[in-house]
Design a protein around this motif. Sequence first.
Motif, PDB file in Angstrom:
ATOM      1  N   TYR A 197       0.829  -1.206   0.000  1.00  0.00           N
ATOM      2  CA  TYR A 197       0.000   0.000   0.000  1.00  0.00           C
ATOM      3  C   TYR A 197       0.862   1.254   0.000  1.00  0.00           C
ATOM      4  O   TYR A 197       0.603   2.210  -0.749  1.00  0.00           O
ATOM      5  N   SER A 198       1.898   1.240   0.844  1.00  0.00           N
ATOM      6  CA  SER A 198       2.772   2.414   0.915  1.00  0.00           C
ATOM      7  C   SER A 198       3.548   2.620  -0.376  1.00  0.00           C
ATOM      8  O   SER A 198       3.755   3.757  -0.814  1.00  0.00           O
ATOM      9  N   TYR A 199       3.961   1.509  -1.020  1.00  0.00           N
ATOM     10  CA  TYR A 199       4.665   1.629  -2.297  1.00  0.00           C
ATOM     11  C   TYR A 199       3.726   2.141  -3.392  1.00  0.00           C
ATOM     12  O   TYR A 199       4.114   2.948  -4.236  1.00  0.00           O
ATOM     13  N   PHE A 200       2.473   1.636  -3.380  1.00  0.00           N
ATOM     14  CA  PHE A 200       1.523   2.043  -4.413  1.00  0.00           C
ATOM     15  C   PHE A 200       1.219   3.532  -4.327  1.00  0.00           C
ATOM     16  O   PHE A 200       1.107   4.208  -5.362  1.00  0.00           O
ATOM     17  N   TRP A 201       1.059   4.036  -3.093  1.00  0.00           N
ATOM     18  CA  TRP A 201       0.727   5.447  -2.913  1.00  0.00           C
ATOM     19  C   TRP A 201       1.966   6.286  -2.594  1.00  0.00           C
ATOM     20  O   TRP A 201       1.870   7.324  -1.935  1.00  0.00           O
ATOM     21  N   TYR A 202       3.104   5.852  -3.084  1.00  0.00           N
ATOM     22  CA  TYR A 202       4.339   6.615  -2.889  1.00  0.00           C
ATOM     23  C   TYR A 202       4.183   7.995  -3.517  1.00  0.00           C
ATOM     24  O   TYR A 202       3.740   8.141  -4.655  1.00  0.00           O
ATOM     25  N   ASP A 203       4.565   9.029  -2.743  1.00  0.00           N
ATOM     26  CA  ASP A 203       4.333  10.407  -3.179  1.00  0.00           C
ATOM     27  C   ASP A 203       4.874  10.691  -4.574  1.00  0.00           C
ATOM     28  O   ASP A 203       4.203  11.314  -5.414  1.00  0.00           O
ATOM     29  N   LYS A 204       6.093  10.256  -4.833  1.00  0.00           N
ATOM     30  CA  LYS A 204       6.745  10.611  -6.092  1.00  0.00           C
ATOM     31  C   LYS A 204       6.137   9.898  -7.295  1.00  0.00           C
ATOM     32  O   LYS A 204       6.454  10.241  -8.447  1.00  0.00           O
ATOM     33  N   LEU A 205       5.278   8.881  -7.057  1.00  0.00           N
ATOM     34  CA  LEU A 205       4.611   8.218  -8.172  1.00  0.00           C
ATOM     35  C   LEU A 205       3.478   9.064  -8.737  1.00  0.00           C
ATOM     36  O   LEU A 205       3.343   9.208  -9.956  1.00  0.00           O
ATOM     37  N   TRP A 206       2.664   9.626  -7.849  1.00  0.00           N
ATOM     38  CA  TRP A 206       1.426  10.265  -8.285  1.00  0.00           C
ATOM     39  C   TRP A 206       1.453  11.781  -8.215  1.00  0.00           C
ATOM     40  O   TRP A 206       0.550  12.434  -8.770  1.00  0.00           O
ATOM     41  N   LEU A 207       2.427  12.364  -7.539  1.00  0.00           N
ATOM     42  CA  LEU A 207       2.470  13.812  -7.369  1.00  0.00           C
ATOM     43  C   LEU A 207       3.754  14.385  -7.958  1.00  0.00           C
ATOM     44  O   LEU A 207       4.777  13.696  -8.038  1.00  0.00           O
ATOM     45  N   PRO A 208       3.718  15.654  -8.370  1.00  0.00           N
ATOM     46  CA  PRO A 208       4.937  16.291  -8.868  1.00  0.00           C
ATOM     47  C   PRO A 208       6.001  16.365  -7.775  1.00  0.00           C
ATOM     48  O   PRO A 208       5.740  16.142  -6.592  1.00  0.00           O
ATOM     49  N   GLU A 209       7.207  16.667  -8.180  1.00  0.00           N
ATOM     50  CA  GLU A 209       8.316  16.715  -7.227  1.00  0.00           C
ATOM     51  C   GLU A 209       8.078  17.799  -6.188  1.00  0.00           C
ATOM     52  O   GLU A 209       7.396  18.791  -6.433  1.00  0.00           O
ATOM     53  N   ASN A 210       8.667  17.555  -5.006  1.00  0.00           N
ATOM     54  CA  ASN A 210       8.584  18.482  -3.866  1.00  0.00           C
ATOM     55  C   ASN A 210       7.176  18.578  -3.278  1.00  0.00           C
ATOM     56  O   ASN A 210       6.874  19.511  -2.538  1.00  0.00           O
TER      57      ASN A 210
END
Length: 405
Positions: free
Chosen positions: A32-45
């Motif tokens: 779950y944490s890997y799937f919703w990893y920030d850098k996957l779905w959101l722009p940098e920073n």
Amino acid sequence: PETILTSQTVRGELGLRADRDARRVSMLQTMYSYFWYDKLWLPENLTWADLEDQDGRVYAKVSDLYISIPCAFFFLVVRRLFETYVATPFAGALGVKEKVRLRAAANPLLEKFYTTCTKHPKQVDMESLSRKCSCTVRQVQRWFRRRRNQDRPSLLKKFREASWRFTFYLLAFIAGLAVLVDKPWFYDLREVWQGFPKQTMLPSQYWYYMVELGFYWSLLFSVASDVKRKDFKEQIIHHVATITLISLSWCANYIRVGTLVMAVHDASDYLLEFAKMLNYAGWKETCNTIFIGFAAVFIITRLIIFPFWILHCTWAYPVEIYPPFFGYYFFNAMLVVLQCLHVFWAYLILRMAYKFLSGKLVEDERSDHEEPDLSGEEDEEPTILKNGPVANGHSILNNNHQKAD
């Protein structure tokens, strides 16, 4: 001692089960944490913490999507009531009539072959079955033709399904326009990415999304009982791709472009369903006119506006604000899948339009047409005789008597 040993064994087994359950939970949490990893779905920073509600600004959440499942079952109930108390009387008022279908006679041998082997036996199979049933090949052919016609959906079923979809698509299109008409990104697509992803969710967007998502879930749940057409697999791919796109676009706050995509799709669908209703009612000329209008709207929205406006908006404008990331490529890939389906359906539509312009009546190219029950064939149905090729000790005579159905 035996009791103590048994108790220790039980505790040991319970401990092993608890350890396995703990490892499974840990594995699911890691996935779950890997799937919703920030850098996957959101722009940098940017992180998911940046999209938490604060200062009166409300953002989309994964938990919001849970309501779409009860909404889907609600749609199934409403559809059943609509088809029973609205579509059926309306069909009668329009003169939708059922064809009288001759049922295949009970024959366990042929029925078993039909259900376990194939509905379209080859000539070799026909001859083998005719010998086993002590009947002619033509009688076996007629039995299979009638049996296939029994499984085909009735005209009333098709009309009710088209009526339900027409009603929803029309209301959804009107609602979509109401949601978008006063928004700046409806007129300037660069506004779609203004402030992304920190874009406040509006109540109208929430309900538009949940209603559309619930409806497509209901279509997926009822696909086994709905009328099956030649593009059955493409329909499944379309429903899954649509649900995935709507859900993930909601979670990653692609809501503005998501509302545009849904409105573009709803713009032509209700015209197709309306044309099908008229076709089932026998209003051929009006059906042809509506179908030509549908074809024009479909080509404009799916082959012009969608690829050259919507896809260009999701492909070109975001990289002007931030570097590409996984979510950027993923959503564009899903939109390309939808566009491929648009091209496939456009081919079917243009082929139907060509037949119309050639003077032929327009019919749904995806439908499985009913086979005629020819009256020039033997009318007797194949039956299994107790004494093989003879009955009561006498051979069966074929005097070639024919009887019209």
